[in-house]
Design a protein around this motif. Structure first.
Motif, PDB file in Angstrom:
ATOM      1  N   TYR A  35       0.741  -1.458  -0.046  1.00 53.32           N
ATOM      2  CA  TYR A  35      -0.106  -0.187  -0.214  1.00 53.32           C
ATOM      3  C   TYR A  35       0.756   1.327  -0.095  1.00 53.32           C
ATOM      4  CZ  TYR A  35      -3.014  -3.756   1.742  1.00 53.32           C
ATOM      5  OH  TYR A  35      -3.520  -4.983   1.964  1.00 53.32           O
ATOM      6  N   LEU A  36       2.269   1.153  -0.067  1.00 58.05           N
ATOM      7  CA  LEU A  36       2.985   2.333   0.296  1.00 58.05           C
ATOM      8  C   LEU A  36       3.091   3.046  -1.121  1.00 58.05           C
ATOM      9  CD1 LEU A  36       5.776   0.967   2.589  1.00 58.05           C
ATOM     10  CD2 LEU A  36       3.798   2.185   3.290  1.00 58.05           C
ATOM     11  N   ALA A  44       4.497  12.577  -6.250  1.00 61.58           N
ATOM     12  CA  ALA A  44       4.779  12.934  -7.678  1.00 61.58           C
ATOM     13  C   ALA A  44       3.665  13.960  -8.081  1.00 61.58           C
ATOM     14  CB  ALA A  44       4.632  11.886  -8.378  1.00 61.58           C
ATOM     15  N   ALA A  45       2.261  13.767  -7.433  1.00 68.74           N
ATOM     16  CA  ALA A  45       1.242  14.681  -7.750  1.00 68.74           C
ATOM     17  C   ALA A  45       1.008  15.833  -6.973  1.00 68.74           C
ATOM     18  CB  ALA A  45      -0.075  13.727  -7.968  1.00 68.74           C
ATOM     19  N   LEU A  46       1.665  15.904  -6.002  1.00 69.35           N
ATOM     20  CA  LEU A  46       1.546  17.112  -5.005  1.00 69.35           C
ATOM     21  C   LEU A  46       1.848  18.364  -5.405  1.00 69.35           C
ATOM     22  CD1 LEU A  46       0.367  17.523  -1.992  1.00 69.35           C
ATOM     23  CD2 LEU A  46       2.738  17.321  -1.069  1.00 69.35           C
ATOM     24  N   PHE A  47       2.790  18.720  -6.102  1.00 75.12           N
ATOM     25  CA  PHE A  47       3.423  19.909  -6.380  1.00 75.12           C
ATOM     26  C   PHE A  47       3.152  20.354  -7.944  1.00 75.12           C
ATOM     27  CE2 PHE A  47       6.152  17.487  -3.476  1.00 75.12           C
ATOM     28  CZ  PHE A  47       6.218  18.410  -2.709  1.00 75.12           C
ATOM     29  N   PRO A  48       2.745  21.626  -8.005  1.00 75.95           N
ATOM     30  CA  PRO A  48       2.967  22.708  -7.073  1.00 75.95           C
ATOM     31  C   PRO A  48       1.482  22.329  -6.119  1.00 75.95           C
ATOM     32  CG  PRO A  48       1.865  23.673  -9.111  1.00 75.95           C
ATOM     33  CD  PRO A  48       2.431  22.319  -9.287  1.00 75.95           C
ATOM     34  N   ILE A  49       1.869  22.599  -4.585  1.00 78.12           N
ATOM     35  CA  ILE A  49       1.019  22.412  -3.656  1.00 78.12           C
ATOM     36  C   ILE A  49      -0.425  23.080  -4.034  1.00 78.12           C
ATOM     37  CG2 ILE A  49       0.550  22.782  -1.327  1.00 78.12           C
ATOM     38  CD1 ILE A  49       3.387  21.884  -0.583  1.00 78.12           C
ATOM     39  N   GLY A  50      -0.239  24.285  -4.448  1.00 77.37           N
ATOM     40  CA  GLY A  50      -1.491  24.919  -4.506  1.00 77.37           C
ATOM     41  C   GLY A  50      -2.506  24.516  -5.525  1.00 77.37           C
ATOM     42  N   ALA A  51      -2.079  23.723  -6.659  1.00 78.41           N
ATOM     43  CA  ALA A  51      -2.589  23.027  -7.274  1.00 78.41           C
ATOM     44  C   ALA A  51      -3.300  21.777  -7.098  1.00 78.41           C
ATOM     45  CB  ALA A  51      -1.841  22.945  -8.631  1.00 78.41           C
ATOM     46  N   PHE A  52      -2.916  21.291  -5.820  1.00 75.34           N
ATOM     47  CA  PHE A  52      -3.516  20.090  -5.572  1.00 75.34           C
ATOM     48  C   PHE A  52      -4.598  20.217  -4.668  1.00 75.34           C
ATOM     49  CE2 PHE A  52      -3.543  16.190  -2.807  1.00 75.34           C
ATOM     50  CZ  PHE A  52      -3.523  15.061  -3.722  1.00 75.34           C
ATOM     51  N   THR A 299      14.714  -8.661   5.816  1.00 76.25           N
ATOM     52  CA  THR A 299      15.409  -7.564   5.389  1.00 76.25           C
ATOM     53  C   THR A 299      14.827  -6.872   3.989  1.00 76.25           C
ATOM     54  OG1 THR A 299      17.699  -8.532   6.196  1.00 76.25           O
ATOM     55  CG2 THR A 299      17.783  -6.809   4.515  1.00 76.25           C
ATOM     56  N   GLY A 300      14.390  -7.942   3.231  1.00 77.41           N
ATOM     57  CA  GLY A 300      13.715  -7.365   1.916  1.00 77.41           C
ATOM     58  C   GLY A 300      12.529  -6.296   2.318  1.00 77.41           C
ATOM     59  N   PHE A 301      11.747  -6.757   3.398  1.00 76.56           N
ATOM     60  CA  PHE A 301      10.766  -5.698   3.747  1.00 76.56           C
ATOM     61  C   PHE A 301      11.447  -4.272   4.278  1.00 76.56           C
ATOM     62  CE2 PHE A 301       8.479  -9.640   4.544  1.00 76.56           C
ATOM     63  CZ  PHE A 301       7.520  -9.345   3.821  1.00 76.56           C
ATOM     64  N   ALA A 302      12.579  -4.367   4.860  1.00 80.35           N
ATOM     65  CA  ALA A 302      13.169  -3.100   5.190  1.00 80.35           C
ATOM     66  C   ALA A 302      13.892  -2.326   3.928  1.00 80.35           C
ATOM     67  CB  ALA A 302      14.325  -3.558   6.327  1.00 80.35           C
ATOM     68  N   VAL A 303      14.313  -3.381   3.016  1.00 81.03           N
ATOM     69  CA  VAL A 303      14.784  -2.623   1.547  1.00 81.03           C
ATOM     70  C   VAL A 303      13.596  -1.816   0.938  1.00 81.03           C
ATOM     71  CG1 VAL A 303      15.940  -2.857  -0.729  1.00 81.03           C
ATOM     72  CG2 VAL A 303      16.549  -4.234   1.696  1.00 81.03           C
ATOM     73  N   HIS A 304      12.485  -2.447   0.742  1.00 81.48           N
ATOM     74  CA  HIS A 304      11.322  -1.899   0.092  1.00 81.48           C
ATOM     75  C   HIS A 304      10.878  -0.678   0.962  1.00 81.48           C
ATOM     76  CE1 HIS A 304       7.714  -1.749  -2.029  1.00 81.48           C
ATOM     77  NE2 HIS A 304       7.059  -1.864  -1.062  1.00 81.48           N
ATOM     78  N   ARG A 305      10.698  -0.566   2.098  1.00 81.36           N
ATOM     79  CA  ARG A 305      10.240   0.485   3.097  1.00 81.36           C
ATOM     80  C   ARG A 305      11.356   1.857   2.750  1.00 81.36           C
ATOM     81  NH1 ARG A 305       8.464  -3.192   7.975  1.00 81.36           N
ATOM     82  NH2 ARG A 305       6.565  -4.366   6.705  1.00 81.36           N
ATOM     83  N   LEU A 306      12.612   1.459   2.957  1.00 83.44           N
ATOM     84  CA  LEU A 306      13.544   2.543   2.764  1.00 83.44           C
ATOM     85  C   LEU A 306      13.393   2.864   1.324  1.00 83.44           C
ATOM     86  CD1 LEU A 306      15.961   4.136   3.528  1.00 83.44           C
ATOM     87  CD2 LEU A 306      17.343   2.096   3.033  1.00 83.44           C
ATOM     88  N   SER A 307      13.311   2.164   0.353  1.00 86.84           N
ATOM     89  CA  SER A 307      13.216   2.686  -1.035  1.00 86.84           C
ATOM     90  C   SER A 307      11.896   3.851  -0.997  1.00 86.84           C
ATOM     91  CB  SER A 307      12.975   1.248  -2.010  1.00 86.84           C
ATOM     92  OG  SER A 307      14.187   0.590  -2.022  1.00 86.84           O
ATOM     93  N   VAL A 308      11.086   3.430  -0.608  1.00 81.80           N
ATOM     94  CA  VAL A 308       9.735   4.261  -0.832  1.00 81.80           C
ATOM     95  C   VAL A 308      10.021   5.514  -0.185  1.00 81.80           C
ATOM     96  CG1 VAL A 308       7.234   4.609   0.013  1.00 81.80           C
ATOM     97  CG2 VAL A 308       7.965   2.311  -0.790  1.00 81.80           C
ATOM     98  N   LEU A 310      13.127   7.109   0.368  1.00 81.99           N
ATOM     99  CA  LEU A 310      14.066   7.648  -0.636  1.00 81.99           C
ATOM    100  C   LEU A 310      13.284   8.149  -1.916  1.00 81.99           C
ATOM    101  CD1 LEU A 310      16.840   5.331  -0.124  1.00 81.99           C
ATOM    102  CD2 LEU A 310      16.831   7.540   0.875  1.00 81.99           C
ATOM    103  N   MET A 311      12.393   7.287  -2.400  1.00 78.36           N
ATOM    104  CA  MET A 311      11.831   7.894  -3.759  1.00 78.36           C
ATOM    105  C   MET A 311      10.714   9.020  -3.316  1.00 78.36           C
ATOM    106  SD  MET A 311      11.451   4.202  -6.006  1.00 78.36           S
ATOM    107  CE  MET A 311      10.706   3.217  -5.040  1.00 78.36           C
ATOM    108  N   THR A 312      10.119   8.922  -2.395  1.00 73.68           N
ATOM    109  CA  THR A 312       9.141   9.940  -2.015  1.00 73.68           C
ATOM    110  C   THR A 312      10.167  11.468  -1.603  1.00 73.68           C
ATOM    111  OG1 THR A 312       7.663   8.449  -0.902  1.00 73.68           O
ATOM    112  CG2 THR A 312       7.478  10.806  -0.202  1.00 73.68           C
ATOM    113  N   ALA A 313      11.087  11.174  -1.141  1.00 78.42           N
ATOM    114  CA  ALA A 313      12.336  12.194  -0.987  1.00 78.42           C
ATOM    115  C   ALA A 313      12.531  12.991  -2.370  1.00 78.42           C
ATOM    116  CB  ALA A 313      13.123  12.045  -0.056  1.00 78.42           C
ATOM    117  N   ALA A 314      12.719  11.973  -3.431  1.00 75.57           N
ATOM    118  CA  ALA A 314      13.203  12.568  -4.688  1.00 75.57           C
ATOM    119  C   ALA A 314      12.199  13.153  -5.347  1.00 75.57           C
ATOM    120  CB  ALA A 314      13.508  11.086  -5.501  1.00 75.57           C
ATOM    121  N   ASN A 315      10.811  12.839  -5.090  1.00 72.74           N
ATOM    122  CA  ASN A 315       9.730  13.465  -5.930  1.00 72.74           C
ATOM    123  C   ASN A 315       9.544  14.969  -4.979  1.00 72.74           C
ATOM    124  OD1 ASN A 315       9.029  11.603  -7.525  1.00 72.74           O
ATOM    125  ND2 ASN A 315       7.713  10.569  -6.139  1.00 72.74           N
ATOM    126  N   VAL A 316       9.742  14.853  -3.819  1.00 74.52           N
ATOM    127  CA  VAL A 316       9.735  16.140  -3.042  1.00 74.52           C
ATOM    128  C   VAL A 316      10.917  17.186  -3.483  1.00 74.52           C
ATOM    129  CG1 VAL A 316       9.945  17.251  -0.717  1.00 74.52           C
ATOM    130  CG2 VAL A 316       8.699  15.135  -0.986  1.00 74.52           C
TER     131      VAL A 316
END
Length: 324
Positions: A35-36, A44-52, A299-308, A310-316
């Motif tokens: 669900y993450l 990815a869709a949030l910016f520009p914030i005023g348009a969301f 450990t695979g769950f930890a990798v997945h959650r960390l990836s989310v 990091l990718m969310t941070a990239a979108n921001v």
């Protein structure tokens, strides 16, 4: 008399709570990693914030609720098939102390097959209704997004039930597609489009379920072979499976690296993802050098959650212009 009535109500409430926990286990609600992807679509869709808008937020919320219902139906049907063919009895029975029988209510005897099937079909109906509602309220309804959501709904219910797609050699590919669709469809509904960078993230998100799934398959190889479920682990040698998972681990890194080099992703994206890459390498070492497959799976769950994260941070960073 009053005390006995109160005690009866308390016992009934406790039974109801216990029953809800059993159904939550059947629906694998504790495995929230699928669900993450909504965070990637949102960031990815949030910016520009005023348009969301609040309307877009409602669409994402409805899609997420529908996603939870559809995936609960999928895993409940998977449990029914696994119980009927005996693979879950082998993989979660007393001869396999590394797997908790409580996670499989049919194996544990806390639910019957008819109860599990009713739960699955109710969840499927709820998921269909919620996704239809999200599409109706969406500011955009691109045909590709509607087709992808419809296909995912149908295929999810046939994953290990009905057509039993996972019993015909498509399990690994489906897991990647599952994750990818759960990112790009809600984004398409609220923006009307997609981007190359989001597609890269969607595929990498799909690698999350894949990369804890293949370790589960490695552990479950005996049971899967016994019932003819053709996972890669069941079809090839132990060494061949190790090579396959090593290749997947390398491919995950290369997807991000190639995207950065070609300009599909920001140049710094592959660098940002290095902590997840390092943890993925640790997962492989744990599983195939130390031979601790179940710890590697966790450990695979930890990798997945960390990836989310990091990718969310990239979108921001991209959305705010900080990432250039």
């Amino acid at each position: 008399m009053t005390d006995s009535i109160a005690a009866g109500r308390s016992a009934s409430a406790a039974h109801g709570a216990s029953r809800l926990r059993v159904y939550a286990r059947l629906g694998k609600l504790d495995v929230y990693d699928y669900y993450l992807g909504i965070f990637l679509a949102l960031s990815a869709a949030l910016f520009p914030i005023g348009a969301f808008t609040a309307g877009q937020a409602r669409v994402l919320a409805l899609f997420l609720l529908g996603e939870i219902a559809v995936l609960m139906a999928m895993v409940a049907l998977d449990d029914v098939t696994g119980f009927r063919d005996g693979s879950d009895l082998a993989n979660y029975g007393p001869d396999n102390p590394l797997r908790s029988k409580a996670r499989k209510p049919l194996v544990a005897g806390t639910l019957t097959v008819p109860q599990a099937l009713r739960f699955a079909w109710v969840c499927a109906a709820a998921g269909a209704g919620l996704w239809a509602g999200a599409a109706m309220l969406a500011p955009h309804r691109p045909l590709w997004a509607l087709i992808a959501a419809g296909a995912l709904f149908v295929v999810s219910l046939q994953y290990s039930y009905g057509l039993k797609i996972s019993y015909h050699g498509f399990q690994e590919a489906f897991l990647v597609a599952l994750g990818a669709v759960l990112v790009i469809v809600p984004y398409g509904l609220v923006t009307g489009g997609w981007s190359g960078f989001l597609m890269v993230q969607a595929v990498l998100f799909g690698f999350g379920p894949l990369m804890f799934g293949v370790y589960s398959n490695t552990n479950d190889v005996a049971g899967d072979r016994a019932v003819g479920r053709p996972t890669v682990a069941a079809l090839v040698s132990e060494r061949g499976n190790a090579v396959f998972i090593g290749a997947l681990s390398a491919a995950e890194f290369l997807i991000g690296a190639v995207a950065s080099v070609t300009g599909v992703a920001p140049w710094w994206f592959a660098v940002l993802m290095l902590p997840a890459t390092a943890l993925r390498a640790r997962q492989y070492t744990t599983g195939f050098v130390r031979g601790d497959i179940m710890t590697a799976r966790r450990t695979g769950f930890a990798v997945h959650r960390l990836s989310v994260v990091l990718m969310t941070a990239a979108n921001v960073l991209v959305g705010t212009g900080v990432g250039g």
